[in-house]
Motif scaffolding. Sequence first.
Motif, PDB file in Angstrom:
ATOM      1  N   ALA A 222     -17.707  -7.494  17.204  1.00  0.00           N
ATOM      2  CA  ALA A 222     -17.510  -7.921  18.590  1.00  0.00           C
ATOM      3  C   ALA A 222     -17.005  -6.766  19.458  1.00  0.00           C
ATOM      4  O   ALA A 222     -17.453  -6.586  20.594  1.00  0.00           O
ATOM      5  N   SER A 223     -16.074  -5.982  18.919  1.00  0.00           N
ATOM      6  CA  SER A 223     -15.541  -4.850  19.682  1.00  0.00           C
ATOM      7  C   SER A 223     -16.637  -3.852  20.026  1.00  0.00           C
ATOM      8  O   SER A 223     -16.688  -3.319  21.149  1.00  0.00           O
ATOM      9  N   GLY A 224     -17.525  -3.597  19.074  1.00  0.00           N
ATOM     10  CA  GLY A 224     -18.618  -2.665  19.321  1.00  0.00           C
ATOM     11  C   GLY A 224     -19.566  -3.162  20.389  1.00  0.00           C
ATOM     12  O   GLY A 224     -20.026  -2.392  21.249  1.00  0.00           O
ATOM     13  N   GLU A 225     -19.870  -4.451  20.356  1.00  0.00           N
ATOM     14  CA  GLU A 225     -20.768  -5.015  21.366  1.00  0.00           C
ATOM     15  C   GLU A 225     -20.135  -4.971  22.756  1.00  0.00           C
ATOM     16  O   GLU A 225     -20.796  -4.663  23.743  1.00  0.00           O
ATOM     17  N   ILE A 226     -18.845  -5.275  22.820  1.00  0.00           N
ATOM     18  CA  ILE A 226     -18.151  -5.229  24.111  1.00  0.00           C
ATOM     19  C   ILE A 226     -18.154  -3.810  24.672  1.00  0.00           C
ATOM     20  O   ILE A 226     -18.412  -3.588  25.859  1.00  0.00           O
ATOM     21  N   LYS A 227     -17.889  -2.831  23.811  1.00  0.00           N
ATOM     22  CA  LYS A 227     -17.875  -1.441  24.261  1.00  0.00           C
ATOM     23  C   LYS A 227     -19.245  -1.029  24.773  1.00  0.00           C
ATOM     24  O   LYS A 227     -19.372  -0.367  25.806  1.00  0.00           O
ATOM     25  N   GLN A 228     -20.296  -1.410  24.059  1.00  0.00           N
ATOM     26  CA  GLN A 228     -21.631  -1.017  24.482  1.00  0.00           C
ATOM     27  C   GLN A 228     -22.010  -1.681  25.805  1.00  0.00           C
ATOM     28  O   GLN A 228     -22.515  -1.030  26.727  1.00  0.00           O
ATOM     29  N   ALA A 229     -21.750  -2.981  25.906  1.00  0.00           N
ATOM     30  CA  ALA A 229     -22.104  -3.707  27.128  1.00  0.00           C
ATOM     31  C   ALA A 229     -21.302  -3.219  28.326  1.00  0.00           C
ATOM     32  O   ALA A 229     -21.774  -3.267  29.467  1.00  0.00           O
ATOM     33  N   SER A 230     -20.098  -2.730  28.081  1.00  0.00           N
ATOM     34  CA  SER A 230     -19.234  -2.252  29.166  1.00  0.00           C
ATOM     35  C   SER A 230     -19.623  -0.861  29.647  1.00  0.00           C
ATOM     36  O   SER A 230     -19.202  -0.438  30.723  1.00  0.00           O
ATOM     37  N   ASN A 231     -20.409  -0.149  28.839  1.00  0.00           N
ATOM     38  CA  ASN A 231     -20.708   1.251  29.155  1.00  0.00           C
ATOM     39  C   ASN A 231     -22.179   1.527  29.409  1.00  0.00           C
ATOM     40  O   ASN A 231     -22.605   2.680  29.366  1.00  0.00           O
ATOM     41  N   LEU A 232     -22.973   0.498  29.668  1.00  0.00           N
ATOM     42  CA  LEU A 232     -24.395   0.709  29.922  1.00  0.00           C
ATOM     43  C   LEU A 232     -24.603   1.599  31.140  1.00  0.00           C
ATOM     44  O   LEU A 232     -23.954   1.416  32.177  1.00  0.00           O
ATOM     45  N   PHE A 233     -25.473   2.589  30.997  1.00  0.00           N
ATOM     46  CA  PHE A 233     -25.820   3.541  32.056  1.00  0.00           C
ATOM     47  C   PHE A 233     -24.619   4.363  32.521  1.00  0.00           C
ATOM     48  O   PHE A 233     -24.659   4.966  33.592  1.00  0.00           O
ATOM     49  N   ASP A 234     -23.558   4.412  31.714  1.00  0.00           N
ATOM     50  CA  ASP A 234     -22.354   5.169  32.076  1.00  0.00           C
ATOM     51  C   ASP A 234     -22.450   6.575  31.486  1.00  0.00           C
ATOM     52  O   ASP A 234     -22.250   6.767  30.285  1.00  0.00           O
ATOM     53  N   CYS A 235     -22.728   7.545  32.332  1.00  0.00           N
ATOM     54  CA  CYS A 235     -22.913   8.929  31.874  1.00  0.00           C
ATOM     55  C   CYS A 235     -21.604   9.640  31.566  1.00  0.00           C
ATOM     56  O   CYS A 235     -21.616  10.802  31.125  1.00  0.00           O
ATOM     57  N   ASP A 236     -20.491   8.980  31.803  1.00  0.00           N
ATOM     58  CA  ASP A 236     -19.198   9.588  31.506  1.00  0.00           C
ATOM     59  C   ASP A 236     -18.664   9.202  30.131  1.00  0.00           C
ATOM     60  O   ASP A 236     -17.562   9.607  29.750  1.00  0.00           O
ATOM     61  N   VAL A 237     -19.424   8.430  29.391  1.00  0.00           N
ATOM     62  CA  VAL A 237     -19.025   8.084  28.028  1.00  0.00           C
ATOM     63  C   VAL A 237     -19.002   9.362  27.189  1.00  0.00           C
ATOM     64  O   VAL A 237     -19.947  10.159  27.211  1.00  0.00           O
ATOM     65  N   GLY A 238     -17.926   9.546  26.440  1.00  0.00           N
ATOM     66  CA  GLY A 238     -17.802  10.746  25.626  1.00  0.00           C
ATOM     67  C   GLY A 238     -18.316  10.542  24.219  1.00  0.00           C
ATOM     68  O   GLY A 238     -18.608   9.425  23.782  1.00  0.00           O
ATOM     69  N   LEU A 239     -18.425  11.632  23.485  1.00  0.00           N
ATOM     70  CA  LEU A 239     -18.933  11.577  22.116  1.00  0.00           C
ATOM     71  C   LEU A 239     -18.028  10.741  21.221  1.00  0.00           C
ATOM     72  O   LEU A 239     -18.508   9.994  20.355  1.00  0.00           O
ATOM     73  N   ASP A 240     -16.725  10.853  21.420  1.00  0.00           N
ATOM     74  CA  ASP A 240     -15.800  10.067  20.599  1.00  0.00           C
ATOM     75  C   ASP A 240     -16.009   8.572  20.812  1.00  0.00           C
ATOM     76  O   ASP A 240     -15.922   7.784  19.867  1.00  0.00           O
ATOM     77  N   GLU A 241     -16.261   8.179  22.068  1.00  0.00           N
ATOM     78  CA  GLU A 241     -16.511   6.765  22.341  1.00  0.00           C
ATOM     79  C   GLU A 241     -17.798   6.302  21.673  1.00  0.00           C
ATOM     80  O   GLU A 241     -17.879   5.185  21.153  1.00  0.00           O
TER      81      GLU A 241
END
Length: 398
Positions: A222-241
């Motif tokens: 669930a945490s992984g899905e929330i993170k992905q859905a929250s960051n769609l098209f977000d070019c500021d997501v870092g490699l660690d995220e």
Amino acid sequence: MMSVTCHNLEIGRTPLESLACGCSFSKGVLRNVSRRFSGKKLLSCRQEFGRISTKASLTGLAPVLDLNKSEKPISLTNVFEVVADDLLTLNKNLHNIVGAENPVLMSAAEQIFGAGGKRVRPALVFLVSRATAEMSGLKELTTNHRRLAEIIEMIHTASLIHDDVLDESDTRRGKETIHQLYGTRVAVLAGDFMFAQSSWFLANLENLEVIKLISQVIKDFASGEIKQASNLFDCDVGLDEYLLKSYYKTASLIAASTKGAAIFSDVGSDISEQMFQYGRNLGLSFQIVDDILDFTQSAAQLGKPAGSDLAKGNLTAPVLFALEKEPNLRNIIESEFHDAGSLEEAINLVKSCGGIQRAQDLAKEKADLAMQNLKCLPSSPFQAALEEIVKYNLERIE
């Protein structure tokens, strides 16, 4: 209703050639989650991030992989031959588990477990179980070893069934999906039943450490899905995220599988922790390779349009690396591919800006860490098979 899509370990069709693994969640689960929340961090994410250390650097570690020594491609059929009997027993037990108490689901069970999946996670359970059992003097696998493999596969398969419903997928591994054959009601019930049955079996293992370990996996999904859905098209997501999300959605269950197997072999905590790290690094490497193939393979090879993750706004390692060198790529992505041909342009930029090569390097780094984790095991056919799985994954991008 939890869902996970299997892509990156799904190879071939025969019982010992097709892999089934949890890879990515249904892209339709949390469509309405606003990207405004992308900057917010889940507390559990931060805690887990510190524990698993998703940093990509391998500074100071000498590579242990040399794929140039391989004379021919690695066959997964051969790799898993040492646990072939264990996998056959697993398949029989899974059919009985679903059908015994729920005759209405018997036909669905035949479709679920007869679809040619290789069952890579339970295979890893058996390989680690046998490799570590030798260390503690066990002559044969325990009932708990075998039950753990069944639990892992039920959790994974339940996720696949629900995912097919959410994605409205017509086929999986070349066969019609459960909801296509029997309707959404039966498909949802089949998935729910396997989640419930796996939880019941998990509780009856009566090993609190393993219960917590596997239960955490469900939370990670669930945490992984929330993170992905929250960051769609977000070019500021870092490699660690990206790595943390990949751990939650792919590597968590693999790591739990390998560590749980070692725990039931009654080896020391240092060995079981190395097995956890092996599963984590192997899972991350597989996910990175899968993300690379999304750009380098054809639609026919992938079974889906090339660049489909990028099209949906899911920015993976090749994209993140390319963004560091190509400012125009950000503009295209943030427009959500509004202009005709912009997706194709973005894909070409990812390929031309070195994103693929840097992602390959990252996959190899994680694979090398996985090989390092196996050094605690004595030489055996099972330990060798665990090494071959790591090498096989990298061969997919050679």
